[in-house]
Design a protein around this motif. Structure first.
Motif, PDB file in Angstrom:
ATOM      1  N   ARG A  95     -72.975   6.521 -23.146  1.00 24.62           N
ATOM      2  CA  ARG A  95     -73.221   5.373 -24.025  1.00 24.62           C
ATOM      3  C   ARG A  95     -72.216   5.330 -25.181  1.00 24.62           C
ATOM      4  O   ARG A  95     -71.755   4.251 -25.575  1.00 24.62           O
ATOM      5  CB  ARG A  95     -74.644   5.426 -24.576  1.00 24.62           C
ATOM      6  N   ILE A  96     -71.863   6.486 -25.725  1.00 26.16           N
ATOM      7  CA  ILE A  96     -70.889   6.524 -26.815  1.00 26.16           C
ATOM      8  C   ILE A  96     -69.521   6.083 -26.325  1.00 26.16           C
ATOM      9  O   ILE A  96     -68.807   5.333 -27.011  1.00 26.16           O
ATOM     10  CB  ILE A  96     -70.834   7.934 -27.425  1.00 26.16           C
ATOM     11  N   LEU A  97     -69.129   6.535 -25.135  1.00 28.74           N
ATOM     12  CA  LEU A  97     -67.835   6.142 -24.584  1.00 28.74           C
ATOM     13  C   LEU A  97     -67.750   4.631 -24.387  1.00 28.74           C
ATOM     14  O   LEU A  97     -66.709   4.018 -24.655  1.00 28.74           O
ATOM     15  CB  LEU A  97     -67.600   6.845 -23.243  1.00 28.74           C
ATOM     16  N   ILE A  98     -68.829   4.028 -23.951  1.00 28.35           N
ATOM     17  CA  ILE A  98     -68.810   2.594 -23.677  1.00 28.35           C
ATOM     18  C   ILE A  98     -68.863   1.769 -24.954  1.00 28.35           C
ATOM     19  O   ILE A  98     -68.162   0.753 -25.074  1.00 28.35           O
ATOM     20  CB  ILE A  98     -69.987   2.224 -22.741  1.00 28.35           C
ATOM     21  N   SER A  99     -69.653   2.187 -25.933  1.00 24.98           N
ATOM     22  CA  SER A  99     -69.968   1.273 -27.036  1.00 24.98           C
ATOM     23  C   SER A  99     -69.614   1.765 -28.430  1.00 24.98           C
ATOM     24  O   SER A  99     -69.732   0.985 -29.384  1.00 24.98           O
ATOM     25  CB  SER A  99     -71.471   0.960 -27.010  1.00 24.98           C
ATOM     26  N   GLU A 100     -69.173   3.002 -28.618  1.00 28.92           N
ATOM     27  CA  GLU A 100     -68.982   3.485 -29.980  1.00 28.92           C
ATOM     28  C   GLU A 100     -67.618   4.105 -30.262  1.00 28.92           C
ATOM     29  O   GLU A 100     -67.326   4.397 -31.423  1.00 28.92           O
ATOM     30  CB  GLU A 100     -70.082   4.488 -30.332  1.00 28.92           C
ATOM     31  N   VAL A 273     -57.648  -6.407 -34.348  1.00 31.06           N
ATOM     32  CA  VAL A 273     -58.272  -5.558 -35.361  1.00 31.06           C
ATOM     33  C   VAL A 273     -59.064  -4.461 -34.666  1.00 31.06           C
ATOM     34  O   VAL A 273     -59.262  -4.473 -33.444  1.00 31.06           O
ATOM     35  CB  VAL A 273     -59.192  -6.372 -36.293  1.00 31.06           C
ATOM     36  N   LYS A 274     -59.528  -3.534 -35.454  1.00 31.83           N
ATOM     37  CA  LYS A 274     -60.259  -2.375 -34.937  1.00 31.83           C
ATOM     38  C   LYS A 274     -61.746  -2.701 -34.814  1.00 31.83           C
ATOM     39  O   LYS A 274     -62.339  -3.327 -35.699  1.00 31.83           O
ATOM     40  CB  LYS A 274     -60.053  -1.184 -35.868  1.00 31.83           C
ATOM     41  N   GLY A 275     -62.362  -2.264 -33.703  1.00 35.94           N
ATOM     42  CA  GLY A 275     -63.782  -2.506 -33.490  1.00 35.94           C
ATOM     43  C   GLY A 275     -64.344  -1.585 -32.435  1.00 35.94           C
ATOM     44  O   GLY A 275     -63.644  -0.727 -31.892  1.00 35.94           O
ATOM     45  N   VAL A 276     -65.625  -1.768 -32.131  1.00 39.86           N
ATOM     46  CA  VAL A 276     -66.314  -0.926 -31.151  1.00 39.86           C
ATOM     47  C   VAL A 276     -66.985  -1.800 -30.104  1.00 39.86           C
ATOM     48  O   VAL A 276     -67.261  -2.988 -30.332  1.00 39.86           O
ATOM     49  CB  VAL A 276     -67.361  -0.010 -31.823  1.00 39.86           C
ATOM     50  N   GLY A 277     -67.278  -1.194 -28.968  1.00 39.12           N
ATOM     51  CA  GLY A 277     -67.801  -1.932 -27.832  1.00 39.12           C
ATOM     52  C   GLY A 277     -69.176  -2.516 -28.031  1.00 39.12           C
ATOM     53  O   GLY A 277     -69.548  -3.487 -27.353  1.00 39.12           O
ATOM     54  N   LYS A 278     -69.992  -1.963 -28.930  1.00 32.02           N
ATOM     55  CA  LYS A 278     -71.328  -2.527 -29.121  1.00 32.02           C
ATOM     56  C   LYS A 278     -71.273  -3.862 -29.858  1.00 32.02           C
ATOM     57  O   LYS A 278     -72.259  -4.596 -29.861  1.00 32.02           O
ATOM     58  CB  LYS A 278     -72.221  -1.547 -29.872  1.00 32.02           C
ATOM     59  N   THR A 279     -70.133  -4.172 -30.477  1.00 33.84           N
ATOM     60  CA  THR A 279     -69.942  -5.484 -31.072  1.00 33.84           C
ATOM     61  C   THR A 279     -69.497  -6.493 -30.029  1.00 33.84           C
ATOM     62  O   THR A 279     -70.020  -7.608 -29.966  1.00 33.84           O
ATOM     63  CB  THR A 279     -68.893  -5.405 -32.198  1.00 33.84           C
TER      64      THR A 279
END
Length: 400
Positions: A95-100, A273-279
């Motif tokens: 889950r962390i690899l996919i979304s964080e 820009v920088k972001g994460v997959g859960k967004t």
């Protein structure tokens, strides 16, 4: 029978090992023909207290049993074994690899001219999904992006302050600069005289290390008489930074953006820009990250001659092989157990469950990471471990 006080009862003998059948039920999932059994994880410390076995987790035993074995590694994907952990930990990594784990992705598209059949919003969406080959650890989050997307539990409070004062959400100094934004330019034209359709690819995007080239309109500029301002505020070129001096920022090549007919043109700027997959999924650094427990195939009896040949033909992924035992005897062996998908074709016919046992090892996970190309897969897993470590430290801090 006389009553004996509780404190006078003899202590149970302390055994260190369970009986073989219970140990097998604890560590294996039995994949029977009708349904799997013993799928639960027994983590309660007193589960086997009646047998004098302490089932509590010990740190020294965990360190002794925990192992990581890399099976395959290249620039795009990685396969490794996680041995000696619970399914919840393996799923946390997934889950962390996919979304964080953060990456850089195109968030804003400024379209100057687009006469293709692709709508502007569809074009912007396609650009956002193109992987950018740059280390996100070299960039900062946009503070407004960070507040709005990472502190959801404070969203209503921020919205309240937003109504009172817009700058509490987006500070004046929170502008696109060389430390939080990557700018690309795309200008592609299909000449009318050519009479042929042309394809626009991702590698046609050109990196702009000095920032945006589009000038703000006078009504958006604070001082129309001053030097024209662009949509970014770069104080220096990103090429001057040591990280990019010999390593220019690129995107994954060969991805089709659009197709242009004669006379059609696309001219735009894309800001990443920088972001994460859960967004949004465009910030996910992996094409997929998944795991499966290790298959275990046990031949309960010798399978020879015609039955051995029949067993080999049953398996669609060639798990079994034939071994020549001499004197014309051929015996079935388990040659490639990792390839087993547990389709159960080998035990589907009556009588074969007494000959072949299919199991899964509960604490042995075959983990696969497929990177989109922004970071190597081994770096992605290392970053996932750091994120999980930070979460654990926050929990310990709150509880202490």
């Amino acid at each position: 029978m006389p009553k004996v006080p509780l404190w006078d009862l003899p202590e149970l003998p302390q055994n260190h090992h369970l009986p073989p059948h219970l140990q097998l039920q604890k560590t294996r999932v039995f994949c029977n023909n009708d349904a799997p059994t013993h799928t639960e994880n027994i983590t309660y410390s007193g589960a086997y207290a009646a047998l004098g076995v302490d089932n509590s987790l010990r740190l020294d035993e965990f360190r002794k049993n925990f192992k990581v074995k890399v099976i395959k590694l290249n620039e795009e994907d990685m396969e490794f074994d996680l041995i000696g952990i619970d399914a919840s930990i393996a799923n946390a990594f997934r889950r962390i690899l996919i979304s964080e784990v953060p990456t850089m992705a195109i968030e804003k598209v400024l379209v100057a001219n687009s006469s293709s059949v692709v709508q502007d919003e569809v074009l912007a969406h396609r650009l956002g999904l193109i992987p950018i080959k740059v280390d996100p650890r070299l960039f900062d989050y946009m503070s407004g992006f960070y507040l709005l997307h990472f502190h959801h539990f404070m969203l209503f409070i921020y919205m309240f302050f937003y109504i009172i004062n817009f700058h509490l959400i987006y500070p004046e100094n929170d502008v696109p600069n060389e430390k939080n934004t990557v700018v690309f330019k795309l200008h592609f034209k299909c000449e009318r005289k050519s009479g042929e359709r042309r394809t626009v690819y991702s590698h046609d995007l050109e990196w702009l290390p000095f920032g945006s080239e589009y000038v703000l309109s006078p009504e958006k500029s604070s001082d129309p008489t001053s030097k024209p301002k662009t949509y970014t505020s770069f104080t220096s070129s990103q090429v001057s930074l040591p990280e990019f001096s010999n390593n220019p920022i690129t995107v994954s090549p060969g991805i089709i953006i659009s197709k242009l007919g004669p006379g059609q043109e696309i001219e735009l700027e894309a800001h990443a820009v920088k972001g994460v997959g859960k967004t949004h999924a465009k910030w996910s650094p992996v094409a997929t990250a998944w795991y499966r427990t290790l298959p275990e195939i046990v031949l309960l009896q010798d399978i020879e001659d015609d039955e051995a040949l029949k067993l080999v033909k049953k398996c669609p992924v060639n798990v079994f092989d034939i071994e020549d035992m001499g004197d014309g005897v051929k015996r079935a062996t388990v040659a490639r157990p990792r390839a087993c998908t547990l389709c159960r074709e080998c035990i589907r016919e009556p009588g074969w469950e007494e000959k072949v046992a299919l199991r899964r090892v509960k604490d042995h996970f075959i983990f696969t990471i497929e990177s989109t190309g922004a970071l190597p897969p081994e770096v992605l897993f290392t970053e996932a471990v750091k994120i999980l470590e930070d979460k654990c430290e926050r929990v310990i801090t709150e509880l202490s």
